[in-house]
Scaffold this motif. Structure first.
Motif, PDB file in Angstrom:
ATOM      1  N   PRO B 142     -13.532   8.861  11.335  1.00 51.70           N
ATOM      2  CA  PRO B 142     -13.413   8.676   9.888  1.00 51.70           C
ATOM      3  C   PRO B 142     -12.179   9.379   9.321  1.00 51.70           C
ATOM      4  O   PRO B 142     -11.829  10.469   9.775  1.00 51.70           O
ATOM      5  CB  PRO B 142     -14.705   9.311   9.330  1.00 51.70           C
ATOM      6  N   GLN B 143     -11.513   8.737   8.387  1.00 49.58           N
ATOM      7  CA  GLN B 143     -10.333   9.334   7.750  1.00 49.58           C
ATOM      8  C   GLN B 143     -10.362   9.014   6.266  1.00 49.58           C
ATOM      9  O   GLN B 143     -10.541   7.864   5.893  1.00 49.58           O
ATOM     10  CB  GLN B 143      -9.047   8.784   8.365  1.00 49.58           C
ATOM     11  N   VAL B 144     -10.143  10.033   5.456  1.00 46.72           N
ATOM     12  CA  VAL B 144     -10.184   9.840   4.003  1.00 46.72           C
ATOM     13  C   VAL B 144      -8.865  10.244   3.346  1.00 46.72           C
ATOM     14  O   VAL B 144      -8.812  10.416   2.123  1.00 46.72           O
ATOM     15  CB  VAL B 144     -11.355  10.633   3.365  1.00 46.72           C
ATOM     16  N   GLY B 145      -7.814  10.387   4.136  1.00 46.12           N
ATOM     17  CA  GLY B 145      -6.535  10.842   3.588  1.00 46.12           C
ATOM     18  C   GLY B 145      -5.582   9.697   3.303  1.00 46.12           C
ATOM     19  O   GLY B 145      -5.936   8.521   3.378  1.00 46.12           O
ATOM     20  N   ILE B 146      -4.346  10.082   2.979  1.00 45.57           N
ATOM     21  CA  ILE B 146      -3.297   9.107   2.685  1.00 45.57           C
ATOM     22  C   ILE B 146      -2.778   8.471   3.969  1.00 45.57           C
ATOM     23  O   ILE B 146      -2.556   7.274   4.056  1.00 45.57           O
ATOM     24  CB  ILE B 146      -2.112   9.823   1.975  1.00 45.57           C
ATOM     25  N   ILE B 147      -2.576   9.316   4.968  1.00 47.89           N
ATOM     26  CA  ILE B 147      -1.954   8.872   6.213  1.00 47.89           C
ATOM     27  C   ILE B 147      -3.061   8.437   7.157  1.00 47.89           C
ATOM     28  O   ILE B 147      -3.968   9.201   7.447  1.00 47.89           O
ATOM     29  CB  ILE B 147      -1.132  10.014   6.829  1.00 47.89           C
TER      30      ILE B 147
END
Lengths: 196, 196
Positions: B142-147
């Motif tokens: 899971p990723q919730v950042g910009i990049i």
């Protein structure tokens, strides 16, 4: 700003977690700092502390590289440990260092749902005695192999994703946690940044 | 072998987990492979599969470097996907790939206590369609950042430490899991290796 971009940035800001940070104490290699920042962004961390008491302040962290995460984070730089800790104590309830002491606990036993600062030390000498004495406890990444050291970017990623897991289970990503003023400030600032 | 060394190697062998593996499909950069191997050793993984159908077989993985983890692992090299999968199917119950499909599940929802093989793909093109079709499912970090992309060594470390967490909770590190013959074979082999 286009509505699409505004929505994309807002979605990311909605997930930002102001109640967790990483402190890099005298971490020397800019590539390690960049890698930590990239993972920090990925789990929604906004603030990062760079404390350099034994090495010169870093001028940049590959900030001009197209893949740099630094510009999307709020970087707090200190050269004085007491000043740094005074600010940390205002913001976070617990400060833990990565240090193999007899009373160190395993990463997975830490409660990472409360406001925490996690200190990673220099590539060779680790977290300094001074900082260990000022912190609330030590933790280790469990290792059962032959080779007993993980790269700092790997250790930090494993730690931040354990925080992600705990915080996600506790619903931390379901509510907006940035305060209104700070939220608006970052959205305005981000509006001027280029995405790659 | 001194008694101390025998004990140290036996302690590590007692924790080895033959029921989990990583498959690196056309991963190009030897530094990424080395980093994955280091984390694999750290969590007690013994077997690693290198499947190169689109790039030449790797000659080494920094194997002569003093910090190389390759020599402590059993490296299975394949150039044919069907042969590789035939062997994987004999050993593991499920094969999951890191791939962002509509039915992909988050890492933390995978059951990593059953025998699993986890496939990571090429740095640029990811896991191939051929392999995705042969596997049992896809997962994402899971990723919730910009990049939106993590380095493969970071992605793999986060995955393997989630496996460690689940397996440790389930008691997998409390019982010796290597079969007697394999245990003895590795202990003999390791006796001739230099530790750094």
């Amino acid at each position: 700003m286009t509505p699409e971009r505004n929505e994309r940035l807002t979605t990311v800001l909605n997930k930002r977690q102001p109640d967790i940070t990483v402190v890099l104490e005298n971490v020397f290699d800019p590539h390690n700092i960049s890698a930590v920042m990239r993972t920090a962004d990925a789990v929604g961390m906004q603030d990062i502390f760079i404390l350099n008491t034994k090495i010169p302040p870093h001028k940049k962290w590959g900030a001009k590289s197209s893949s740099s995460a630094a510009k999307w984070l709020t970087v707090h730089q200190y050269t004085d440990a007491n000043e740094c800790f005074a600010e940390l104590r205002k913001r976070y309830k617990k400060i833990y260092t990565t240090h193999l002491s007899s009373d160190a606990v395993g990463l997975h036993e830490l409660n990472l749902t409360e406001p925490v600062a996690l200190v990673f030390g220099n590539e060779h000498s680790g977290v300094s005695e001074e900082i260990i004495a000022m912190a609330d406890g030590n933790f280790i990444i469990p290792q059962v192999g032959i080779i007993k050291s993980l790269n700092i970017s790997v250790a930090c990623a494993v730690t931040l994703y354990e925080a992600y897991r705990q915080k996600n289970s506790a619903g931390h990503y379901d509510a907006i946690k940035l305060q209104g003023e700070r939220f608006e400030g970052l959205r305005n600032e981000w509006g001027f940044l280029e995405e790659e």
